[in-house]
Design a protein around this motif. Structure first.
Motif, PDB file in Angstrom:
ATOM      1  N   SER A  95      33.336  -9.455  33.442  1.00 32.63           N
ATOM      2  CA  SER A  95      33.631 -10.878  33.229  1.00 32.63           C
ATOM      3  C   SER A  95      35.130 -11.146  33.325  1.00 32.63           C
ATOM      4  O   SER A  95      35.551 -12.170  33.850  1.00 32.63           O
ATOM      5  N   ARG A  96      35.966 -10.222  32.853  1.00 35.42           N
ATOM      6  CA  ARG A  96      37.415 -10.392  32.950  1.00 35.42           C
ATOM      7  C   ARG A  96      37.885 -10.274  34.398  1.00 35.42           C
ATOM      8  O   ARG A  96      38.819 -10.961  34.801  1.00 35.42           O
ATOM      9  N   TYR A 134      37.057 -13.530  35.958  1.00 36.42           N
ATOM     10  CA  TYR A 134      38.003 -14.503  35.416  1.00 36.42           C
ATOM     11  C   TYR A 134      39.355 -14.392  36.124  1.00 36.42           C
ATOM     12  O   TYR A 134      39.965 -15.390  36.486  1.00 36.42           O
ATOM     13  N   ALA A 135      39.827 -13.169  36.342  1.00 35.50           N
ATOM     14  CA  ALA A 135      41.104 -12.969  37.025  1.00 35.50           C
ATOM     15  C   ALA A 135      41.038 -13.440  38.474  1.00 35.50           C
ATOM     16  O   ALA A 135      41.984 -14.040  38.987  1.00 35.50           O
ATOM     17  N   LYS A 191      37.108 -18.219  27.210  1.00 34.45           N
ATOM     18  CA  LYS A 191      36.964 -17.402  26.010  1.00 34.45           C
ATOM     19  C   LYS A 191      35.804 -17.898  25.164  1.00 34.45           C
ATOM     20  O   LYS A 191      35.036 -17.117  24.637  1.00 34.45           O
ATOM     21  N   SER A 216      32.627 -16.728  26.816  1.00 34.55           N
ATOM     22  CA  SER A 216      32.380 -15.293  26.694  1.00 34.55           C
ATOM     23  C   SER A 216      31.960 -14.940  25.268  1.00 34.55           C
ATOM     24  O   SER A 216      31.159 -14.045  25.068  1.00 34.55           O
ATOM     25  N   VAL A 219      31.992  -6.846  29.716  1.00 32.56           N
ATOM     26  CA  VAL A 219      33.246  -7.520  29.356  1.00 32.56           C
ATOM     27  C   VAL A 219      34.277  -7.317  30.460  1.00 32.56           C
ATOM     28  O   VAL A 219      34.966  -8.260  30.868  1.00 32.56           O
ATOM     29  N   LEU A 220      34.390  -6.093  30.963  1.00 32.52           N
ATOM     30  CA  LEU A 220      35.343  -5.829  32.046  1.00 32.52           C
ATOM     31  C   LEU A 220      34.978  -6.603  33.315  1.00 32.52           C
ATOM     32  O   LEU A 220      35.861  -7.119  34.003  1.00 32.52           O
TER      33      LEU A 220
END
Length: 58
Positions: A9-10, A13-14, A50, A53, A6-7
């Protein structure tokens, strides 16, 4: 392990915002979109990211 995915993928994304943000004004000019609707592009991107994910988790 899931928290690391999750981290990651974020983080990706950022980083994508560094590529997307400068392109938004060009897209508005190319497709003759009113600048007032410029916020719709990031909103669609966020919803799509979102949704994607959530599908990966399920």
């Amino acid at each position: 392990m899931l928290i690391y995915l999750v981290l990651l993928s974020r983080a990706v994304y950022a980083l994508m915002w560094f590529y997307i943000a400068p392109v938004i004004p060009m897209m508005l000019r190319e497709f003759n979109v009113d600048p007032a609707l410029a916020g719709v592009l990031p909103a669609v991107f966020i919803v799509g990211a979102k949704r994607h994910s959530y599908r990966q988790v399920l």
